[in-house]
Design a protein around this motif. Structure first.
Motif, short mmCIF file in Angstrom:
data_model
loop_
_atom_site.label_atom_id
_atom_site.label_comp_id
_atom_site.label_asym_id
_atom_site.label_seq_id
_atom_site.Cartn_x
_atom_site.Cartn_y
_atom_site.Cartn_z
N PRO A 109 0.81 -1.23 0.00
CA PRO A 109 0.00 0.00 0.00
C PRO A 109 0.83 1.27 0.00
O PRO A 109 0.45 2.27 -0.62
N MET A 110 1.99 1.26 0.66
CA MET A 110 2.88 2.42 0.61
C MET A 110 3.43 2.63 -0.79
O MET A 110 3.52 3.77 -1.28
N ALA A 111 3.79 1.53 -1.45
CA ALA A 111 4.30 1.64 -2.83
C ALA A 111 3.23 2.15 -3.77
O ALA A 111 3.51 2.94 -4.69
N MET A 112 1.99 1.74 -3.56
CA MET A 112 0.89 2.24 -4.39
C MET A 112 0.70 3.74 -4.20
O MET A 112 0.53 4.49 -5.17
N ALA A 113 0.72 4.18 -2.95
CA ALA A 113 0.58 5.61 -2.69
C ALA A 113 1.73 6.41 -3.30
O ALA A 113 1.53 7.49 -3.87
N ARG A 121 3.29 5.84 -5.91
CA ARG A 121 3.13 5.94 -7.36
C ARG A 121 1.92 6.81 -7.75
O ARG A 121 1.97 7.54 -8.75
N LEU A 122 0.83 6.72 -6.96
CA LEU A 122 -0.42 7.34 -7.37
C LEU A 122 -0.65 8.73 -6.77
O LEU A 122 -1.30 9.58 -7.41
N ALA A 123 -0.16 8.98 -5.56
CA ALA A 123 -0.44 10.25 -4.90
C ALA A 123 0.05 11.46 -5.70
O ALA A 123 -0.69 12.47 -5.81
N PRO A 124 1.27 11.44 -6.27
CA PRO A 124 1.69 12.61 -7.04
C PRO A 124 0.79 12.90 -8.23
O PRO A 124 0.53 14.08 -8.55
N ARG A 125 0.29 11.86 -8.89
CA ARG A 125 -0.61 12.07 -10.03
C ARG A 125 -1.95 12.63 -9.57
O ARG A 125 -2.53 13.50 -10.23
N MET A 126 -2.46 12.14 -8.43
CA MET A 126 -3.70 12.69 -7.89
C MET A 126 -3.52 14.15 -7.49
O MET A 126 -4.39 14.99 -7.73
N ALA A 127 -2.39 14.45 -6.85
CA ALA A 127 -2.12 15.83 -6.42
C ALA A 127 -2.02 16.76 -7.63
O ALA A 127 -2.54 17.89 -7.60
N ALA A 128 -1.36 16.30 -8.69
CA ALA A 128 -1.25 17.13 -9.90
C ALA A 128 -2.61 17.37 -10.52
O ALA A 128 -2.87 18.47 -11.07
N ARG A 129 -3.49 16.39 -10.44
CA ARG A 129 -4.85 16.53 -10.97
C ARG A 129 -5.72 17.40 -10.06
O ARG A 129 -6.66 18.04 -10.51
N GLY A 130 -5.44 17.36 -8.76
CA GLY A 130 -6.18 18.20 -7.82
C GLY A 130 -7.30 17.50 -7.08
O GLY A 130 -8.01 18.13 -6.30
#
Length: 258
Positions: A118-122, A124-133
Motif C-alpha cells: 500500500p505504501m508503494a501504491m501511494a 506511485r499514485l499520490a503525485p498524479r492525484m495531487a497534480a490533478r487536484g
C-alpha cells in the motif's frame, strides 16, 4: 478537512477476491462506475466481475504480483488514474502450535503485502492525484492497530504501521485536494477471520462492513473504525498503562499461547 464531494467514477480495489474487497466492489457497482479489481483468485474475481456488470459497472481485472515493485509500478502507470483507490489486499498469520515466534519467511511476506504494497501504491499514485487536484486513497488497517495482540504480533505491527502512514499522509496531501482515510475494522466474517486465533466478538458480515466503509469514504473520514464497542475497547488498550492492557488481553483470551 473538507469533505470530498466528487463522486468516484473510477475505483481501484486490491484484494477484491476476498470477503471485504468483494463486498466493496458490489457496493460500488453501478452504471457509470468503472471498477479495477485485483485479486489472487482469478476465478472468484471473474465471478465478481460478472456480478458487478449486472449492476451496470464496467470492470477490468488484474492478478499481477503486487509485491513485485516493477510489475506493480508498470501496472499502475498503465492505468487511467482512479478517483478512488482502496488498498485492501492483506494477510494474517500467527505462530504455529507449540512455537514461540512466528515463522520468519511468512512474516516477511505478510509485511510486504500489508505494509510495503500500500505504501508503494501511494508513492506511485499520490503525485498524479495531487497534480490533478483530487482523489482519495484508502488504506485498510485493523482495530489491532490500536494495541498489538500477543497472538498476532506481526499482523498487529503491519496494521499499526499502515494506520500511522495513512494518518501522516492525510495531512500531507490535504492541501493538494487528495483525501486519505484509514479503515480499522474489527472481525469481519471471512476465511482469514476464521483462521485467526482468539475470540471474535461483534463479528460482522462483509456486506455490513462494506456499507460502513463506503459511508466513511464518502465523508472523507480520517478513521473509519467499527464496530463501536470493540473500537472503544481497543482504543482504551492503547491509552491505559501497558501492564494493565496486557493483563486485560490475557484475561480476554488474547494471551501469547497459540
Amino acid at each position: 478537512m473538507r469533505r470530498v464531494a466528487r463522486p468516484p467514477a473510477r475505483i481501484l480495489i486490491t484484494g477484491a477476491s476476498g470477503a471485504i474487497g468483494a463486498a466493496l466492489a458490489q457496493a460500488y457497482a453501478a452504471k457509470g462506475v468503472h471498477l479495477v479489481l485485483h485479486g489472487r483468485r482469478f476465478e472468484a474475481l471473474e465471478a465478481l466481475a460478472e456480478a458487478c456488470r449486472t449492476h451496470g459497472a464496467t470492470v477490468e481485472l488484474s492478478s499481477i504480483e503486487l509485491t513485485d515493485d516493477e510489475a506493480l509500478h508498470a501496472w499502475l502507470d498503465d492505468l487511467t488514474l482512479p478517483d478512488l483507490v482502496i488498498a485492501n489486499a492483506g494477510q494474517n498469520h500467527h505462530a504455529a502450535q507449540g512455537e514461540l515466534m512466528e515463522e520468519w519467511d511468512a512474516t516477511q511476506r505478510l509485511l510486504a503485502i500489508n505494509l510495503h504494497v500500500p505504501m508503494a501504491m501511494a508513492q506511485r499514485l499520490a503525485p498524479r492525484m495531487a497534480a490533478r487536484g483530487h482523489g482519495q486513497l484508502v488504506f485498510v488497517s485493523s482495530l489491532a492497530a490500536w494495541h498489538g495482540l500477543p497472538l498476532t504480533p506481526s499482523y498487529s505491527a503491519s496494521k499499526a504501521g499502515i494506520k500511522a502512514y495513512a494518518e501522516a499522509l492525510r495531512g500531507r496531501l490535504a492541501p493538494q485536494g487528495v483525501g486519505v482515510s484509514v479503515v480499522m475494522p474489527g472481525y469481519v466474517s471471512s476465511p482469514m477471520c476464521t483462521a485467526m486465533p482468539g475470540p471474535k466478538p461483534w463479528e460482522l458480515s462483509p456486506e455490513l462492513a462494506a456499507r460502513r466503509i463506503v459511508r466513511g469514504i464518502a465523508r472523507n473520514r480520517a478513521r473509519i473504525s467499527f464496530p463501536f464497542p470493540l473500537n472503544v475497547g481497543c482504543w482504551w488498550l492503547a491509552v491505559l498503562p501497558a501492564g494493565v492492557s496486557q493483563r486485560l488481553l490475557a484475561w480476554m483470551g488474547y494471551g501469547g499461547e497459540s
